[in-house]
Design a protein around this motif. Structure first.
Motif, PDB file in Angstrom:
ATOM      1  N   LEU A  61     -11.125 -55.393  27.503  1.00 22.58           N
ATOM      2  CA  LEU A  61     -10.364 -54.627  28.487  1.00 22.58           C
ATOM      3  C   LEU A  61     -11.235 -54.336  29.700  1.00 22.58           C
ATOM      4  O   LEU A  61     -12.346 -53.837  29.567  1.00 22.58           O
ATOM      5  CB  LEU A  61      -9.875 -53.304  27.887  1.00 22.58           C
ATOM      6  N   LYS A  62     -10.703 -54.654  30.881  1.00 26.95           N
ATOM      7  CA  LYS A  62     -11.413 -54.380  32.130  1.00 26.95           C
ATOM      8  C   LYS A  62     -10.475 -53.664  33.087  1.00 26.95           C
ATOM      9  O   LYS A  62      -9.313 -54.063  33.237  1.00 26.95           O
ATOM     10  CB  LYS A  62     -11.909 -55.679  32.779  1.00 26.95           C
ATOM     11  N   GLY A  63     -10.997 -52.617  33.727  1.00 24.97           N
ATOM     12  CA  GLY A  63     -10.202 -51.858  34.672  1.00 24.97           C
ATOM     13  C   GLY A  63     -10.740 -51.983  36.079  1.00 24.97           C
ATOM     14  O   GLY A  63     -11.963 -52.027  36.285  1.00 24.97           O
ATOM     15  N   PHE A  64      -9.825 -52.040  37.046  1.00 20.82           N
ATOM     16  CA  PHE A  64     -10.206 -52.231  38.442  1.00 20.82           C
ATOM     17  C   PHE A  64      -9.483 -51.242  39.347  1.00 20.82           C
ATOM     18  O   PHE A  64      -8.286 -50.981  39.168  1.00 20.82           O
ATOM     19  CB  PHE A  64      -9.843 -53.646  38.916  1.00 20.82           C
ATOM     20  N   ILE A  65     -10.216 -50.697  40.316  1.00 16.59           N
ATOM     21  CA  ILE A  65      -9.619 -50.025  41.469  1.00 16.59           C
ATOM     22  C   ILE A  65      -9.767 -50.986  42.633  1.00 16.59           C
ATOM     23  O   ILE A  65     -10.885 -51.386  42.967  1.00 16.59           O
ATOM     24  CB  ILE A  65     -10.301 -48.679  41.767  1.00 16.59           C
ATOM     25  N   GLU A  66      -8.613 -51.341  43.218  1.00 18.72           N
ATOM     26  CA  GLU A  66      -8.588 -52.446  44.181  1.00 18.72           C
ATOM     27  C   GLU A  66      -9.238 -53.656  43.492  1.00 18.72           C
ATOM     28  O   GLU A  66      -8.770 -54.070  42.450  1.00 18.72           O
ATOM     29  CB  GLU A  66      -9.270 -52.055  45.498  1.00 18.72           C
ATOM     30  N   ASN A  67     -10.327 -54.199  44.001  1.00 15.53           N
ATOM     31  CA  ASN A  67     -10.973 -55.337  43.354  1.00 15.53           C
ATOM     32  C   ASN A  67     -12.309 -54.961  42.719  1.00 15.53           C
ATOM     33  O   ASN A  67     -13.083 -55.843  42.334  1.00 15.53           O
ATOM     34  CB  ASN A  67     -11.186 -56.471  44.369  1.00 15.53           C
ATOM     35  N   LYS A  68     -12.573 -53.675  42.597  1.00 19.49           N
ATOM     36  CA  LYS A  68     -13.861 -53.219  42.067  1.00 19.49           C
ATOM     37  C   LYS A  68     -13.728 -52.890  40.585  1.00 19.49           C
ATOM     38  O   LYS A  68     -12.898 -52.057  40.190  1.00 19.49           O
ATOM     39  CB  LYS A  68     -14.342 -51.980  42.838  1.00 19.49           C
ATOM     40  N   GLU A  69     -14.561 -53.531  39.763  1.00 22.30           N
ATOM     41  CA  GLU A  69     -14.526 -53.252  38.334  1.00 22.30           C
ATOM     42  C   GLU A  69     -15.083 -51.873  38.039  1.00 22.30           C
ATOM     43  O   GLU A  69     -16.192 -51.536  38.440  1.00 22.30           O
ATOM     44  CB  GLU A  69     -15.333 -54.308  37.569  1.00 22.30           C
ATOM     45  N   MET A  70     -14.320 -51.084  37.287  1.00 22.51           N
ATOM     46  CA  MET A  70     -14.689 -49.706  36.994  1.00 22.51           C
ATOM     47  C   MET A  70     -15.123 -49.506  35.541  1.00 22.51           C
ATOM     48  O   MET A  70     -15.846 -48.575  35.233  1.00 22.51           O
ATOM     49  CB  MET A  70     -13.512 -48.776  37.313  1.00 22.51           C
ATOM     50  N   PHE A  71     -14.656 -50.366  34.655  1.00 20.87           N
ATOM     51  CA  PHE A  71     -15.109 -50.307  33.257  1.00 20.87           C
ATOM     52  C   PHE A  71     -14.819 -51.648  32.588  1.00 20.87           C
ATOM     53  O   PHE A  71     -13.977 -52.430  33.042  1.00 20.87           O
ATOM     54  CB  PHE A  71     -14.456 -49.161  32.477  1.00 20.87           C
ATOM     55  N   SER A  72     -15.539 -51.899  31.499  1.00 23.29           N
ATOM     56  CA  SER A  72     -15.319 -53.083  30.670  1.00 23.29           C
ATOM     57  C   SER A  72     -15.662 -52.706  29.237  1.00 23.29           C
ATOM     58  O   SER A  72     -16.784 -52.260  28.977  1.00 23.29           O
ATOM     59  CB  SER A  72     -16.194 -54.247  31.147  1.00 23.29           C
ATOM     60  N   ILE A  73     -14.715 -52.850  28.331  1.00 22.05           N
ATOM     61  CA  ILE A  73     -14.958 -52.470  26.936  1.00 22.05           C
ATOM     62  C   ILE A  73     -14.400 -53.535  26.000  1.00 22.05           C
ATOM     63  O   ILE A  73     -13.504 -54.304  26.359  1.00 22.05           O
ATOM     64  CB  ILE A  73     -14.353 -51.081  26.581  1.00 22.05           C
ATOM     65  N   THR A  74     -14.922 -53.517  24.787  1.00 20.70           N
ATOM     66  CA  THR A  74     -14.464 -54.407  23.727  1.00 20.70           C
ATOM     67  C   THR A  74     -13.806 -53.574  22.629  1.00 20.70           C
ATOM     68  O   THR A  74     -14.274 -52.469  22.321  1.00 20.70           O
ATOM     69  CB  THR A  74     -15.639 -55.210  23.133  1.00 20.70           C
TER      70      THR A  74
END
Length: 203
Positions: free
Chosen positions: A188-201
């Motif tokens: 799972l990866k979250g983005f604000i606009e095109n900036k990655e804010m988190f990445s988890i498994t």
């Protein structure tokens, strides 16, 4: 610090869960133990077979306040973030059917992902923020804060009627449509606009 979560703040999400549109913001709390530790995977709890992801814009409170007027609310935060409100949907449905509180389905250990933070100064308009969640590199949720039923400053005004806001408190502002089940090995990866804010498994 406390996590103050807003439910049913996007019309499309209300429809997908077949809930009623609320007259006022729906509020529930998560304890600080719900925060998923940095660089740790999310472990699906053994009491649920249907945990859903709910990506949300976060607001970090930076001063103490009570009964905050909407026109002054912007003074109470300087950072915007992104996170996930993990929900044990099967357990939540059982609790709701009995008229019981949701906490066991929403506030369990690891149920709150808190990603990185952006300065409000770097955001043109907090009421026009695009955000997305990718699952295994496919976009599954996308939203914009302009579509909130209650905007950030309105939420701060409303929440502060009931709870004193303290430095470090985090408001989860609600999730758009597209929530869905997670399974082991999901990324799972979250983005604000095109900036990655988190990445988890997910494990």
């Amino acid at each position: 610090m406390k996590l103050i979560c807003i439910g049913r703040n996007y019309t499309e999400h209300i429809k997908e869960l077949e809930n009623e549109k609320p007259l006022d913001p729906v509020i529930f709390l998560k304890p600080d133990t719900a925060i998923l530790l940095k660089k740790q995977p999310f472990f699906i709890p053994d009491f649920s077979d249907d945990v859903h992801h709910e990506v949300e814009i976060l607001v970090k409170i930076n001063r103490v306040g009570k009964h905050i007027d909407k026109k002054f609310a912007h003074k109470y935060y300087k950072e915007i973030g992104l996170g996930i409100d993990f929900t044990a949907r099967d357990l939540q449905s059982k609790l709701k059917a009995k008229g019981l509180p949701w906490e066991k389905a929403k506030a369990f250990d690891g149920a709150a992902v808190v990603g990185n933070w952006l300065s409000v100064d770097a955001i043109k308009n907090v009421n026009d923020i695009n955000f997305t969640l990718q699952k295994n590199d496919t976009t599954v949720q996308q939203g914009n804060t302009s579509r909130m039923l209650w905007k950030i400053d309105e939420l701060i005004e409303y929440v502060s009627k009931y709870f004193t806001l303290k430095i470090g408190d985090i408001i989860f502002t609600g999730t758009p449509a597209g929530v869905g089940k997670v399974i082991a090995n999901d990324k799972l990866k979250g983005f604000i606009e095109n900036k990655e804010m988190f990445s988890i498994t997910v494990k």
